[in-house]
Design a protein around this motif. Structure first.
Motif, PDB file in Angstrom:
ATOM      1  N   HIS A 512      63.804  64.564  27.347  1.00 26.68           N
ATOM      2  CA  HIS A 512      65.047  65.067  27.964  1.00 26.68           C
ATOM      3  C   HIS A 512      65.207  66.561  27.711  1.00 26.68           C
ATOM      4  O   HIS A 512      66.308  67.043  27.479  1.00 26.68           O
ATOM      5  CB  HIS A 512      66.255  64.309  27.410  1.00 26.68           C
ATOM      6  N   MET A 513      64.082  67.293  27.778  1.00 29.98           N
ATOM      7  CA  MET A 513      64.142  68.730  27.470  1.00 29.98           C
ATOM      8  C   MET A 513      65.125  69.460  28.376  1.00 29.98           C
ATOM      9  O   MET A 513      65.962  70.232  27.922  1.00 29.98           O
ATOM     10  CB  MET A 513      62.750  69.358  27.603  1.00 29.98           C
ATOM     11  N   SER A 514      64.989  69.241  29.683  1.00 29.10           N
ATOM     12  CA  SER A 514      65.801  70.024  30.621  1.00 29.10           C
ATOM     13  C   SER A 514      67.281  69.719  30.479  1.00 29.10           C
ATOM     14  O   SER A 514      68.122  70.604  30.613  1.00 29.10           O
ATOM     15  CB  SER A 514      65.338  69.767  32.053  1.00 29.10           C
ATOM     16  N   GLN A 515      67.631  68.454  30.171  1.00 26.45           N
ATOM     17  CA  GLN A 515      69.043  68.096  30.031  1.00 26.45           C
ATOM     18  C   GLN A 515      69.618  68.541  28.685  1.00 26.45           C
ATOM     19  O   GLN A 515      70.797  68.875  28.583  1.00 26.45           O
ATOM     20  CB  GLN A 515      69.246  66.575  30.170  1.00 26.45           C
ATOM     21  N   SER A 516      68.768  68.548  27.637  1.00 27.94           N
ATOM     22  CA  SER A 516      69.259  68.801  26.282  1.00 27.94           C
ATOM     23  C   SER A 516      69.246  70.272  25.884  1.00 27.94           C
ATOM     24  O   SER A 516      69.939  70.663  24.940  1.00 27.94           O
ATOM     25  CB  SER A 516      68.413  68.015  25.265  1.00 27.94           C
ATOM     26  N   ALA A 517      68.446  71.098  26.563  1.00 27.89           N
ATOM     27  CA  ALA A 517      68.286  72.495  26.145  1.00 27.89           C
ATOM     28  C   ALA A 517      69.605  73.256  26.221  1.00 27.89           C
ATOM     29  O   ALA A 517      70.299  73.229  27.243  1.00 27.89           O
ATOM     30  CB  ALA A 517      67.238  73.179  27.014  1.00 27.89           C
ATOM     31  N   GLN A 518      69.963  73.939  25.134  1.00 24.53           N
ATOM     32  CA  GLN A 518      71.181  74.741  25.060  1.00 24.53           C
ATOM     33  C   GLN A 518      70.878  76.231  24.978  1.00 24.53           C
ATOM     34  O   GLN A 518      71.571  77.051  25.560  1.00 24.53           O
ATOM     35  CB  GLN A 518      72.011  74.326  23.831  1.00 24.53           C
ATOM     36  N   SER A 522      65.214  78.524  25.781  1.00 22.75           N
ATOM     37  CA  SER A 522      64.680  77.187  26.083  1.00 22.75           C
ATOM     38  C   SER A 522      64.839  76.892  27.566  1.00 22.75           C
ATOM     39  O   SER A 522      63.920  76.384  28.220  1.00 22.75           O
ATOM     40  CB  SER A 522      65.405  76.111  25.265  1.00 22.75           C
ATOM     41  N   ARG A 523      66.019  77.214  28.109  1.00 24.96           N
ATOM     42  CA  ARG A 523      66.260  76.966  29.533  1.00 24.96           C
ATOM     43  C   ARG A 523      65.340  77.819  30.404  1.00 24.96           C
ATOM     44  O   ARG A 523      64.874  77.388  31.455  1.00 24.96           O
ATOM     45  CB  ARG A 523      67.733  77.228  29.871  1.00 24.96           C
ATOM     46  N   LEU A 524      65.074  79.061  29.941  1.00 26.88           N
ATOM     47  CA  LEU A 524      64.152  79.938  30.667  1.00 26.88           C
ATOM     48  C   LEU A 524      62.756  79.325  30.724  1.00 26.88           C
ATOM     49  O   LEU A 524      62.136  79.258  31.794  1.00 26.88           O
ATOM     50  CB  LEU A 524      64.095  81.310  29.989  1.00 26.88           C
ATOM     51  N   SER A 527      62.718  76.208  33.043  1.00 25.36           N
ATOM     52  CA  SER A 527      62.863  76.534  34.467  1.00 25.36           C
ATOM     53  C   SER A 527      61.689  77.339  34.995  1.00 25.36           C
ATOM     54  O   SER A 527      61.526  77.495  36.209  1.00 25.36           O
ATOM     55  CB  SER A 527      64.159  77.311  34.701  1.00 25.36           C
ATOM     56  N   SER A 528      60.827  77.851  34.092  1.00 21.30           N
ATOM     57  CA  SER A 528      59.691  78.674  34.500  1.00 21.30           C
ATOM     58  C   SER A 528      58.437  77.869  34.807  1.00 21.30           C
ATOM     59  O   SER A 528      57.413  78.442  35.167  1.00 21.30           O
ATOM     60  CB  SER A 528      59.359  79.703  33.407  1.00 21.30           C
ATOM     61  N   VAL A 529      58.480  76.557  34.652  1.00 19.72           N
ATOM     62  CA  VAL A 529      57.307  75.730  34.935  1.00 19.72           C
ATOM     63  C   VAL A 529      57.212  75.513  36.442  1.00 19.72           C
ATOM     64  O   VAL A 529      58.118  74.929  37.044  1.00 19.72           O
ATOM     65  CB  VAL A 529      57.403  74.365  34.221  1.00 19.72           C
ATOM     66  N   PRO A 530      56.141  76.004  37.097  1.00 16.87           N
ATOM     67  CA  PRO A 530      56.036  75.879  38.558  1.00 16.87           C
ATOM     68  C   PRO A 530      56.093  74.430  39.019  1.00 16.87           C
ATOM     69  O   PRO A 530      55.599  73.522  38.341  1.00 16.87           O
ATOM     70  CB  PRO A 530      54.667  76.498  38.878  1.00 16.87           C
ATOM     71  N   LYS A 531      56.707  74.229  40.180  1.00 17.80           N
ATOM     72  CA  LYS A 531      56.826  72.892  40.768  1.00 17.80           C
ATOM     73  C   LYS A 531      55.898  72.786  41.981  1.00 17.80           C
ATOM     74  O   LYS A 531      55.492  73.785  42.572  1.00 17.80           O
ATOM     75  CB  LYS A 531      58.268  72.643  41.217  1.00 17.80           C
ATOM     76  N   GLU A 545      71.043  83.050  36.889  1.00 19.70           N
ATOM     77  CA  GLU A 545      70.954  82.685  35.477  1.00 19.70           C
ATOM     78  C   GLU A 545      69.556  82.951  34.926  1.00 19.70           C
ATOM     79  O   GLU A 545      69.394  83.479  33.828  1.00 19.70           O
ATOM     80  CB  GLU A 545      71.309  81.200  35.289  1.00 19.70           C
ATOM     81  N   LEU A 546      68.529  82.632  35.735  1.00 17.41           N
ATOM     82  CA  LEU A 546      67.162  82.882  35.299  1.00 17.41           C
ATOM     83  C   LEU A 546      66.894  84.380  35.202  1.00 17.41           C
ATOM     84  O   LEU A 546      66.279  84.855  34.251  1.00 17.41           O
ATOM     85  CB  LEU A 546      66.160  82.240  36.259  1.00 17.41           C
ATOM     86  N   ALA A 547      67.345  85.130  36.182  1.00 14.90           N
ATOM     87  CA  ALA A 547      67.143  86.582  36.168  1.00 14.90           C
ATOM     88  C   ALA A 547      67.767  87.197  34.918  1.00 14.90           C
ATOM     89  O   ALA A 547      67.178  88.074  34.269  1.00 14.90           O
ATOM     90  CB  ALA A 547      67.746  87.201  37.422  1.00 14.90           C
TER      91      ALA A 547
END
Length: 553
Positions: A512-518, A522-524, A527-531, A545-547
């Motif tokens: 649950h990394m994406s849901q739990s990251a504060q 960590s969020r950067l 969110s930086s893992v290509p899809k 937010e990413l910028a």
């Protein structure tokens, strides 16, 4: 329809094996590339991606030759040219960006001299004009301090910056075709975004065509217009990027896509495991390089790191290059002695320096390094490599030792006959399995895995992860997994530590990394893992937010 910039017909490339046998490694390959189009060549190691890409410059590796078919680049028939004429095309009509930018630069020369060298070789423009053009490219590639970065030496810039500088070196001659040979494979996720964004922007603005060699489908999705799927030197499938990703037709393409997204795995945390001391406990660990003065290393890397691992569980450690991940593994193993803090293995304190640890303490914690090429002695057969830990830890000799070597190879799914080979005769995936078998020879409780899949293609890496899971079930192992690949960590780990500049900024459940990251960092990372979505990078560029997180890194 416009005339293709590149036209390949019935291409056959041959090679000579060590035994002198002639084989065809590329067989009857056909494809076109339109002006301004970026085409990706994908497939696992040995599929022929780089061999085909290099042939577009009229270049073959030692022992290989173009034995049939034709390659046309604009008005040139590359297959009929002599070597002098082919050389005249390189840097002007076609340019190459390598996987390892560090290997492309001379460490003793300033960056600017090397970037503009091709303009001098081909008499393209005066030096002053070339330097102005180089600075324009530095700016277009989003390099810091574009006016002065050329005065530096290669070791004075980061890996991501060096990769963009190698692109400037390729682009300065205004080629019609640029070949990208896995240029982001060795980069961490956030740096990879910056480099991909820069490549895409410059290619779009210039209208150049490109060939992008990669085994990473998510990266390909962000940059390629069309995909050619290769296996064993033959084309399996061709189509627009979105069509290949969303509606693959060939079974091999489907295998590549399924390997990209490994199935999440969680070990079973038993009550018995919780009742015994942690397999690993680290408290207040600080480590660095250089002499220690006044309680601090000259170059401090890790600062006050603390965490626990339960027996039978797996812990991931993630972060960008330079965050301290590998240093943490080395400090736990005792390869790099910590200067402050404590490390406990199953409740037993471990000395900072491995030379002061008992043989049993050494046996219980093993480390597997990122590059099997440098971890395995190239002059020793596999049997000798695996025999050493068997003799050192267990006193095995003779027939018993040979039997155990065969058992170890079987455990990592390699044939017994491979014990007679040298490391150089094995593929990258096979070498990494031998590397792992050597760690298993000690019969450890904990294995520290330092980026062990980063140099492997997607299919081989997925098979390696499946092997680790099976061995864990059979042998009750625990893994500490150092990686910048978050999908890999998610597939093998229970919990994750996020590191930034030598500090532990957050601990998360892997599932649950994406849901739990504060923490913003960590969020950067997450969110930086290509899809596997061609619109992913474009959408990311509009994420405020990413910028903000990228700027605050």
């Amino acid at each position: 329809m416009t005339q293709p910039l590149v036209s390949v017909r019935d291409l056959v490339i041959g090679a000579v094996t060590d035994s002198g046998r002639k084989v065809d490694i590329i067989r009857k390959v056909d494809f076109d590339i339109q002006p301004g189009e970026i085409v990706a060549l994908i497939g696992e190691s040995g599929s022929g991606k780089t061999t085909i890409a290099l042939s577009l410059m009229g270049h073959c590796r030692p022992g290989c030759s173009i034995n049939g078919g034709s390659i046309r680049l604009a008005d040139h028939d590359v297959t009929k040219m002599n070597e002098a004429k082919r050389a005249s095309l390189r840097g002007t009509e076609v340019a190459y960006i390598p996987q390892s930018a560090a290997a492309a630069f001379n460490p003793s020369q300033r960056i600017m001299d090397q970037v503009i060298e091709v303009t001098h070789i081909h008499n393209l423009m005066p030096r002053a004009e070339a330097e102005v053009k180089a600075v324009e490219l530095f700016r277009a590639l989003a390099l810091p301090e574009p006016e002065t970065i050329g005065r530096r030496y290669p070791h004075q810039v980061s890996g991501g910056q060096l990769q963009r500088l190698s692109a400037a070196m390729a682009l300065i001659g205004d080629p019609q075709l640029v070949i990208f040979d896995e240029p982001t494979t060795a980069l961490d996720v956030t740096t990879q975004i910056e480099v991909l964004r820069a490549f895409r922007s410059v290619m779009k603005a210039s209208g150049m065509a490109g060939v992008y060699v990669s085994h990473d489908l998510a990266v390909v999705a962000q940059i390629a217009d069309r995909i050619i799927v290769l296996k064993a030197g033959q084309i399996q499938e061709v189509g627009p990027t979105r069509e290949i990703l969303e509606k693959p037709q060939h079974s091999y393409t489907k295998d590549l896509l399924s390997a990209f997204d490994p199935v999440p795995f969680a070990s079973v945390k038993t009550a018995e495991a919780k009742a015994v001391p942690p397999i690993l406990e680290v408290t207040g660990l600080s480590a660095g390089y250089g002499p220690v003065r006044s309680g601090e290393a000259e170059f401090k890397v890790l600062d006050n790191i603390s965490f626990k691992m339960e027996k039978g569980t797996n812990l991931g450690v993630i972060g960008e290059s330079g965050s301290g991940k590998s240093t943490l593994a080395r400090a736990v193993a005792g390869i790099l002695p910590r200067y402050r803090g404590d490390v406990f293995s199953q409740g037993e304190a471990l000395s900072p320096d491995l030379k002061d640890r008992s043989k049993d303490q050494l046996r219980r914690t093993q480390i597997v390094f990122q590059l099997a090429d440098t971890a395995l002695n190239p002059s020793q057969p596999i049997e000798s490599i695996l025999s050493r830990p068997l003799k050192f830890y267990h006193g095995m000799t003779g027939a018993a030792r040979e039997k155990r070597v065969i058992e170890l190879l079987d455990m990592v799914q390699l044939p017994a006959a491979m014990r007679h080979r040298l490391p150089g005769e094995l593929s990258g995936g096979q070498k990494q399995r031998v590397n792992f078998a050597r760690a298993l020879a000690a019969e450890p409780d904990l294995i520290l895995c330092d980026e062990i899949t980063s140099a492997l293609d997607t299919v081989v890496a997925a098979a390696m992860l499946d092997l680790l899971k099976d061995l864990q079930k059979d042998l009750g192992l625990s893994y500490m997994f150092i990686s910048h690949d978050l999908s890999t960590v998610e597939a093998i780990c229970d919990d994750v530590l996020v590191m930034l500049k030598g500090n532990l900024v957050e601990a998360l459940p892997a599932a649950h990394m994406s849901q739990s990251a504060q923490h913003p960092y960590s969020r950067l990372l997450i969110s930086s893992v290509p899809k596997l979505d061609p619109d992913w990078l474009a959408n990311l560029e509009h994420d405020p937010e990413l910028a903000k997180a990228m700027m605050g890194r």
